[in-house]
Design an enzyme around this catalytic site. Structure first.
Site, PDB file in Angstrom:
ATOM      1  N   ASN A   1       0.723  -1.276  -0.031  1.00  0.00           N
ATOM      2  CA  ASN A   1       0.080   0.187   0.074  1.00  0.00           C
ATOM      3  C   ASN A   1       0.682   1.310   0.207  1.00  0.00           C
ATOM      4  O   ASN A   1       0.503   2.345   0.312  1.00  0.00           O
ATOM      5  CB  ASN A   1      -0.979   0.038   1.299  1.00  0.00           C
ATOM      6  CG  ASN A   1      -1.924   1.090   1.039  1.00  0.00           C
ATOM      7  OD1 ASN A   1      -2.533   1.068   0.115  1.00  0.00           O
ATOM      8  ND2 ASN A   1      -2.337   1.633   2.206  1.00  0.00           N
TER       9      ASN A   1
ATOM     10  N   GLY B   1       1.954  -2.378   8.114  1.00  0.00           N
ATOM     11  CA  GLY B   1       0.811  -3.299   8.544  1.00  0.00           C
ATOM     12  C   GLY B   1      -0.552  -3.016   7.614  1.00  0.00           C
ATOM     13  O   GLY B   1      -0.225  -1.987   6.821  1.00  0.00           O
TER      14      GLY B   1
ATOM     15  N   SER C   1      -3.054   2.711  17.952  1.00  0.00           N
ATOM     16  CA  SER C   1      -4.114   3.646  17.508  1.00  0.00           C
ATOM     17  C   SER C   1      -5.155   3.662  18.613  1.00  0.00           C
ATOM     18  O   SER C   1      -5.316   3.037  19.564  1.00  0.00           O
ATOM     19  CB  SER C   1      -5.215   2.826  16.434  1.00  0.00           C
ATOM     20  OG  SER C   1      -6.256   2.995  16.147  1.00  0.00           O
TER      21      SER C   1
ATOM     22  N   TYR D   1      -9.031  -5.322  12.666  1.00  0.00           N
ATOM     23  CA  TYR D   1      -7.944  -4.592  12.675  1.00  0.00           C
ATOM     24  C   TYR D   1      -7.601  -3.845  13.943  1.00  0.00           C
ATOM     25  O   TYR D   1      -6.318  -4.030  14.543  1.00  0.00           O
ATOM     26  CB  TYR D   1      -8.219  -3.418  11.691  1.00  0.00           C
ATOM     27  CG  TYR D   1      -7.300  -2.137  11.792  1.00  0.00           C
ATOM     28  CD1 TYR D   1      -5.905  -2.441  11.269  1.00  0.00           C
ATOM     29  CD2 TYR D   1      -7.633  -1.105  12.379  1.00  0.00           C
ATOM     30  CE1 TYR D   1      -4.933  -1.403  11.472  1.00  0.00           C
ATOM     31  CE2 TYR D   1      -7.108   0.138  12.611  1.00  0.00           C
ATOM     32  CZ  TYR D   1      -5.411   0.061  12.106  1.00  0.00           C
ATOM     33  OH  TYR D   1      -4.775   0.930  12.492  1.00  0.00           O
TER      34      TYR D   1
ATOM     35  N   LYS E   1      -4.233  -4.381  16.670  1.00  0.00           N
ATOM     36  CA  LYS E   1      -3.283  -3.433  17.044  1.00  0.00           C
ATOM     37  C   LYS E   1      -3.188  -3.550  18.964  1.00  0.00           C
ATOM     38  O   LYS E   1      -2.066  -3.529  19.342  1.00  0.00           O
ATOM     39  CB  LYS E   1      -4.071  -1.925  17.119  1.00  0.00           C
ATOM     40  CG  LYS E   1      -3.854  -1.510  15.616  1.00  0.00           C
ATOM     41  CD  LYS E   1      -2.449  -1.113  15.441  1.00  0.00           C
ATOM     42  CE  LYS E   1      -2.144  -0.938  13.933  1.00  0.00           C
ATOM     43  NZ  LYS E   1      -0.630  -0.732  13.582  1.00  0.00           N
TER      44      LYS E   1
HETATM   45  P1  NAD Z   1      -0.250   2.831   4.734  1.00  0.00           P
HETATM   46  O1  NAD Z   1      -0.871   1.873   4.463  1.00  0.00           O
HETATM   47  O2  NAD Z   1      -0.150   4.095   4.045  1.00  0.00           O
HETATM   48  O3  NAD Z   1       1.460   2.484   5.212  1.00  0.00           O
HETATM   49  C1  NAD Z   1       1.510   1.171   5.756  1.00  0.00           C
HETATM   50  C2  NAD Z   1       2.623   0.706   4.769  1.00  0.00           C
HETATM   51  O4  NAD Z   1       3.303  -0.335   5.225  1.00  0.00           O
HETATM   52  C3  NAD Z   1       2.563   0.642   3.352  1.00  0.00           C
HETATM   53  O5  NAD Z   1       3.676   1.381   2.448  1.00  0.00           O
HETATM   54  C4  NAD Z   1       2.642  -0.934   3.149  1.00  0.00           C
HETATM   55  O6  NAD Z   1       3.122  -1.125   1.736  1.00  0.00           O
HETATM   56  C5  NAD Z   1       3.457  -1.214   4.132  1.00  0.00           C
HETATM   57  N1  NAD Z   1       3.410  -2.662   4.717  1.00  0.00           N
HETATM   58  C6  NAD Z   1       1.971  -3.358   4.965  1.00  0.00           C
HETATM   59  N2  NAD Z   1       2.517  -4.593   5.198  1.00  0.00           N
HETATM   60  C7  NAD Z   1       3.959  -4.961   5.273  1.00  0.00           C
HETATM   61  C8  NAD Z   1       4.536  -6.006   5.433  1.00  0.00           C
HETATM   62  N3  NAD Z   1       4.313  -7.121   5.704  1.00  0.00           N
HETATM   63  N4  NAD Z   1       5.931  -5.783   5.115  1.00  0.00           N
HETATM   64  C9  NAD Z   1       6.437  -4.623   4.723  1.00  0.00           C
HETATM   65  N5  NAD Z   1       5.630  -3.482   4.412  1.00  0.00           N
HETATM   66  C10 NAD Z   1       4.290  -3.614   4.715  1.00  0.00           C
HETATM   67  O7  NAD Z   1      -0.755   3.168   6.260  1.00  0.00           O
HETATM   68  P2  NAD Z   1      -0.564   4.523   7.304  1.00  0.00           P
HETATM   69  O8  NAD Z   1      -1.804   5.278   7.343  1.00  0.00           O
HETATM   70  O9  NAD Z   1       0.614   5.160   7.052  1.00  0.00           O
HETATM   71  O10 NAD Z   1      -0.445   3.649   8.731  1.00  0.00           O
HETATM   72  C11 NAD Z   1       0.703   3.484   9.309  1.00  0.00           C
HETATM   73  C12 NAD Z   1       0.702   2.633  10.653  1.00  0.00           C
HETATM   74  O11 NAD Z   1      -0.080   3.427  11.139  1.00  0.00           O
HETATM   75  C13 NAD Z   1      -0.245   1.513  10.404  1.00  0.00           C
HETATM   76  O12 NAD Z   1       0.553   0.295  11.331  1.00  0.00           O
HETATM   77  C14 NAD Z   1      -1.357   1.674  10.694  1.00  0.00           C
HETATM   78  O13 NAD Z   1      -2.319   0.591  11.327  1.00  0.00           O
HETATM   79  C15 NAD Z   1      -1.339   2.750  11.823  1.00  0.00           C
HETATM   80  N6  NAD Z   1      -2.255   3.611  12.099  1.00  0.00           N
HETATM   81  C16 NAD Z   1      -2.782   4.562  10.930  1.00  0.00           C
HETATM   82  C17 NAD Z   1      -3.859   5.216  11.274  1.00  0.00           C
HETATM   83  C18 NAD Z   1      -4.597   6.030  10.058  1.00  0.00           C
HETATM   84  O14 NAD Z   1      -5.709   6.456  10.047  1.00  0.00           O
HETATM   85  N7  NAD Z   1      -3.731   6.253   8.827  1.00  0.00           N
HETATM   86  C19 NAD Z   1      -4.443   5.305  12.671  1.00  0.00           C
HETATM   87  C20 NAD Z   1      -3.829   4.736  13.550  1.00  0.00           C
HETATM   88  C21 NAD Z   1      -2.779   3.637  13.312  1.00  0.00           C
HETATM   89  C1  WQD Z   2     -14.231   9.622  10.793  1.00  0.00           C
HETATM   90  C2  WQD Z   2     -15.621   9.894  11.008  1.00  0.00           C
HETATM   91  C3  WQD Z   2     -17.364   8.482  10.475  1.00  0.00           C
HETATM   92  C4  WQD Z   2     -16.172   8.322   6.203  1.00  0.00           C
HETATM   93  C5  WQD Z   2     -10.650   4.820  11.363  1.00  0.00           C
HETATM   94  C6  WQD Z   2     -10.193   3.411  12.115  1.00  0.00           C
HETATM   95  C7  WQD Z   2      -9.261   3.706  13.257  1.00  0.00           C
HETATM   96  C8  WQD Z   2      -8.198   4.709  12.944  1.00  0.00           C
HETATM   97  C9  WQD Z   2      -8.451   5.743  11.772  1.00  0.00           C
HETATM   98  C10 WQD Z   2      -6.587   3.304  11.230  1.00  0.00           C
HETATM   99  C11 WQD Z   2     -16.525   9.035  11.687  1.00  0.00           C
HETATM  100  C12 WQD Z   2     -17.329   9.473   9.300  1.00  0.00           C
HETATM  101  C13 WQD Z   2     -16.304   8.535   7.534  1.00  0.00           C
HETATM  102  C14 WQD Z   2     -17.333   8.590   5.302  1.00  0.00           C
HETATM  103  C15 WQD Z   2     -18.498   9.609   7.363  1.00  0.00           C
HETATM  104  N1  WQD Z   2      -7.142   3.671  12.320  1.00  0.00           N
HETATM  105  N2  WQD Z   2     -17.326   9.175   7.953  1.00  0.00           N
HETATM  106  N3  WQD Z   2     -18.286   9.255   5.962  1.00  0.00           N
HETATM  107  O1  WQD Z   2     -13.631   5.551  11.919  1.00  0.00           O
HETATM  108  O2  WQD Z   2     -12.677   7.484  13.236  1.00  0.00           O
HETATM  109  O3  WQD Z   2     -11.266   5.577  12.444  1.00  0.00           O
HETATM  110  O4  WQD Z   2      -9.343   5.305  10.889  1.00  0.00           O
HETATM  111  O5  WQD Z   2      -5.638   2.897  11.061  1.00  0.00           O
HETATM  112  O6  WQD Z   2      -8.831   2.555  13.755  1.00  0.00           O
HETATM  113  O7  WQD Z   2     -11.377   2.763  12.664  1.00  0.00           O
HETATM  114  O8  WQD Z   2     -12.018   7.355  10.874  1.00  0.00           O
HETATM  115  O9  WQD Z   2     -11.972   8.770   8.734  1.00  0.00           O
HETATM  116  O10 WQD Z   2     -13.410   6.369   8.984  1.00  0.00           O
HETATM  117  O11 WQD Z   2     -14.217   8.434   9.870  1.00  0.00           O
HETATM  118  O12 WQD Z   2     -19.413  10.111   7.771  1.00  0.00           O
HETATM  119  O13 WQD Z   2     -17.338   8.229   4.146  1.00  0.00           O
HETATM  120  O14 WQD Z   2     -16.217  10.248   9.833  1.00  0.00           O
HETATM  121  O15 WQD Z   2     -18.598   7.726  10.769  1.00  0.00           O
HETATM  122  O16 WQD Z   2     -17.469   9.763  12.452  1.00  0.00           O
HETATM  123  P1  WQD Z   2     -12.555   6.335  12.219  1.00  0.00           P
HETATM  124  P2  WQD Z   2     -12.758   7.696   9.568  1.00  0.00           P
END
Ligand code: NAD
Ligand code: WQD
Length: 340
Positions: free
Chosen positions: A37, A84, A126, A151, A155
């Site tokens: 990704n 991840g 998260s 998911y 975590k």
């Molecule tokens: P992302 O998907 O953009 O980045 C994750 C990266 O990890 C990608 O580049 C993917 O190719 C790589 N990857 C996945 N599985 C792999 C593997 N097995 N080996 C090597 N590389 C691998 O996601 P992000 O938004 O940058 O999130 C980064 C981290 O933060 C993740 O662990 C995600 O769960 C956590 N997180 C994200 C959010 C969010 O909303 N974006 C919120 C809370 C936590």
């Molecule tokens: C935000 C708000 C929706 C989309 C998720 C994961 C969490 C974390 C971040 C990732 C909520 C509303 C959303 C849409 C909407 N992790 N919404 N229409 O659900 O808070 O968190 O992403 O790695 O683990 O659960 O984020 O951006 O999906 O939603 O109304 O099309 O927007 O209901 O209130 P969320 P989100």
């Protein structure tokens, strides 16, 4: 000599912004990413912005032989572990993939780290690990809850296994960073979020509606007990989040065992407030419809950000207008994302 940091998932959204921040702060960076990704274009752009590149290794955190070779050939002082899978809906349909990638992958990574004598780890956790707390804002002293999907459970499982690991071996030095809702993009417009297919998260969905790729936004639920009935979240600018990682890394040098820090702003905004702010930043109307709640969503979620302020000297600097302006700049300059 500068410390070398291994960034797993460094070609992804948060990892690429953090890689840039590390390079700008003078660290050497090795990125390991399987590009599931992520995009190598993001790392080319990071190199352009930083004036120097990270070393990129295309590979998987579940590949123990590759990890052993990586640790043997680079003198790594700490690992920032972003790699991840993160799509909530997909995790419900394919739980084993999520547990294999996120949980087994972390086990393999930790085994290779211990083998190489590297014990400093920053894990991307998260706010989802808090489940559905009865009170806001959420502080680190709250017990973890029951995440509503595989998911989120992956975590929480990783947090638990890392705590067990630290209890078994005092050399482990682990930070569990609980992100709230990362949004925004680098101010240059060169780095941003590049979702595969139709986005699940609010901001990428809104931006694709604004550029005409998607017809209208569905607002999931207008009957929550919140300011205007729509869901409330703590949105944090990805550049602030990246900076929080650097601060955590510095703080860990004088701390033992496991430390947990929320990374959020401490402020919650509703979906309707987000729509209004996005319209203002983009100058475009954002068509939307109110629909039923999305299963698994909670009404509100925002952080008590005071522990990170006190212990890391870190506080998010960028407000909602900047989050929206940067998201819009990225989206309009890169309508196809990295397009690779
Ligand atoms: P992302 O998907 O953009 O980045 C994750 C990266 O990890 C990608 O580049 C993917 O190719 C790589 N990857 C996945 N599985 C792999 C593997 N097995 N080996 C090597 N590389 C691998 O996601 P992000 O938004 O940058 O999130 C980064 C981290 O933060 C993740 O662990 C995600 O769960 C956590 N997180 C994200 C959010 C969010 O909303 N974006 C919120 C809370 C936590
Ligand atoms: C935000 C708000 C929706 C989309 C998720 C994961 C969490 C974390 C971040 C990732 C909520 C509303 C959303 C849409 C909407 N992790 N919404 N229409 O659900 O808070 O968190 O992403 O790695 O683990 O659960 O984020 O951006 O999906 O939603 O109304 O099309 O927007 O209901 O209130 P969320 P989100």
């Amino acid at each position: 000599m500068a410390d070398t940091i291994l960034v797993t998932g460094g070609a992804g959204y948060i990892g690429s912004h953090t890689t840039l921040a590390l390079l700008e702060a003078g660290y050497e960076v090795v990125v390991l990413d399987n590009l599931h990704n992520g995009s190598s274009t993001s790392l080319d752009r990071v190199a352009r912005l930083a004036g120097k590149p990270a070393t990129f290794i295309k590979g998987d955190i579940r590949d123990r032989a590759l990890l052993d070779e990586l640790f043997a050939s680079h003198s790594i002082s700490a690992v920032l572990h972003f790699a991840g899978l993160k799509a909530v809906g997909e995790s419900v349909r394919e739980p084993l993939r999520y547990y294999e990638n996120n949980v087994s992958g972390t086990v393999t990574l930790c085994q290779a780290m211990a083998h190489a004598g590297v014990f400093r780890l920053v894990f991307s956790s998260s706010a989802t690990v808090y489940g559905e707390p009865s009170q806001m804002p959420i502080s680190e002293t709250f017990p973890t809850g029951v995440p509503t999907n595989p998911y989120g459970r992956s975590k929480l499982m990783v947090e638990e296994l890392l705590k067990d690991l630290a209890a078994s071996e005092p050399r482990w030095n682990i930070a569990l960073l609980r992100y709230f809702n990362p949004v925004g993009a680098h101010a240059s417009g060169l780095l941003g979020e590049n979702p595969n297919g139709t986005p699940n998260n609010l901001l990428p969905y809104m931006s694709q509606v604004a550029v005409g790729k998607l017809e209208k936004l569905s607002v999931y639920g207008a009957d929550y007990p919140t300011v205007d009935g729509t869901g409330v979240r703590d949105y944090i600018h990805v550049v602030d989040l990246a900076d929080g990682h650097l601060k955590a890394l510095q703080a860990m040098a004088t701390r033992d065992g496991v430390n947990v820090w929320n990374l959020g702003t401490g402020i919650g905004y509703s979906v309707l407030q987000m729509i209004q702010a996005f319209e203002l930043a983009s100058g475009r109307p954002l068509p939307y419809q109110l629909v039923a709640r999305r299963p698994g969503d909670i009404a509100e979620c925002w952080s008590d950000a005071s522990l990170a302020a006190k212990e890391l000297g870190w506080k998010a600097q960028r407000g909602l207008a900047e989050m929206m302006a940067d998201t819009w700049r990225w989206q309009s300059a890169n309508p196809l994302g990295y397009a690779d």
